[in-house]
Write an enzyme that holds these catalytic residues in place. Sequence first.
Site, mmCIF file in Angstrom:
data_model
loop_
_atom_site.group_PDB
_atom_site.id
_atom_site.type_symbol
_atom_site.label_atom_id
_atom_site.label_comp_id
_atom_site.label_asym_id
_atom_site.label_seq_id
_atom_site.Cartn_x
_atom_site.Cartn_y
_atom_site.Cartn_z
ATOM 1 C CD GLU A 246 35.083 11.938 -49.195
ATOM 2 O OE1 GLU A 246 34.116 12.134 -48.439
ATOM 3 O OE2 GLU A 246 35.398 12.590 -50.119
ATOM 4 N NE ARG B 80 33.234 20.667 -44.316
ATOM 5 C CZ ARG B 80 33.670 21.750 -44.923
ATOM 6 N NH1 ARG B 80 33.143 22.602 -45.308
ATOM 7 N NH2 ARG B 80 35.219 21.779 -44.996
ATOM 8 C CG HIS B 81 33.078 14.847 -45.368
ATOM 9 N ND1 HIS B 81 33.546 15.891 -44.546
ATOM 10 C CD2 HIS B 81 33.621 14.807 -46.347
ATOM 11 C CE1 HIS B 81 34.502 16.342 -45.097
ATOM 12 N NE2 HIS B 81 34.581 15.762 -46.569
ATOM 13 C CB SER C 51 32.959 19.985 -57.714
ATOM 14 O OG SER C 51 34.101 20.006 -58.291
ATOM 15 N NE ARG D 62 29.501 18.762 -48.320
ATOM 16 C CZ ARG D 62 30.893 18.831 -48.323
ATOM 17 N NH1 ARG D 62 31.241 19.849 -48.905
ATOM 18 N NH2 ARG D 62 31.867 17.957 -47.681
#
Length: 434
Positions: A213, A219-220, A360, A408
């Site tokens: 990404e 937060r990544h 998720s 996280r």
Amino acid sequence: MQDRTYTEDAEPGDEVTVAGWVHEIRDLGGIAFLILRDTTGKIQIKFEKDEMDDDLVETGLDVARESVIRVTGDVEEEPRAPTGVEVTPESLEVVSEADPELPLDPSGKVDADLSTRLDNRTLDLRKEEVQAVFEIRAEILRAVREQFREFRCTEINTPKIVATGTEGGTELFPITYFGEEAFMNQSPQLFKQLIAGSNVERVFEIGPIFRAEEHNTPRHLNEATSIDFEGAFCDAHDAMDVAEGIVKAAYEAVNENCSEELEALDLEEEFEVPEGDFLRISYEEAIERINATGELDEQLVWGDDLPTEAEKALGQDVGGHYFITEWPSEIKPFYIKDTEDDETLSTGFDLMHPRMELVSGGQREHRHEHLIEGFEQQGLDPDQFEYYTKMFKYGMPPHAGFGLGGERLIMTLLGLDNIREAVLFPRDRQRLSP
């Protein structure tokens, strides 16, 4: 080290050998003190200059901070010492001398920015509050594994080098594999489904995932720890129950077993274990609640993904962990099953902390022909995934699962400002070393 005593175990009247790092030296003239630190705490070493060998005193007081030393001597009670005891040394050996010019101050008296800390992680971890984060991380992973076992799950390990990506090629790290192109795996998704389709039924994995990404946010990460579950004969509601149980188990374990670490992080007063069932709201209701807050410049409409500011607004409105269910089918991956009553709605769900998304998941499409259609609708070639799709011809049960971001979970549980604080050696767009 043979016959070594940890500092926390040193009792008055004992003759001990303690070993660790020079935390601090205080020279008061006729008397001086050296504070030795090991993984269990600190202990004071007392030097009475007129009553001790000059070489011993010189060695002890000239050694640079953060040098590794070994000290043998008698333990005496001393209420004024940091831990109520002190050691009068009979011998002191400098095991490993430290450079006097340290890139950061492990005592914490001088602050260092996060980049400097990560560049010098070994020194950074000598700080009590930093070590506490990783002791808590270890406890969370222990508790999560134990809770999965209580849910009758088998731990598995799936490949991290793959021929095709789980969700397409835009976020893949390519590598050369014996002259062929391969990729670092984005997720154990396809493999854990295949195992759930065997007689094992319920599985979990805690392992690294890799995503190329372009995000460069607090937060990544490009290499993260994913906590995954997959269960045969489970629907989305069952998977949500497991996800909620896992998160609560993490909080409960930290609350019960990490009091010293929470104190080191100044969290002992404010740390709270989530109580009651996590709220479950539909995507449609989430959109309505977000729009009603008035926090967004533009109103969200059906089919929009939730931007960061929307997640923040809804998190503040809800005030605790919550699930968003029944997402639009078009914005969920091909392997997420649609609801029975409405093919525009998926069984996909997200578990949210008020600050961000944690999980998720959803029920998976277990019917072969529908799975192939899902590939084609998302522009993926089913032939490239034959190892996966063909197993759906041989009796694949209904199944559901999720992926939970390990860092996280730690970040939100401890209120950390940056996800990199929850990783020993983070990998992001700028950081490949150490």
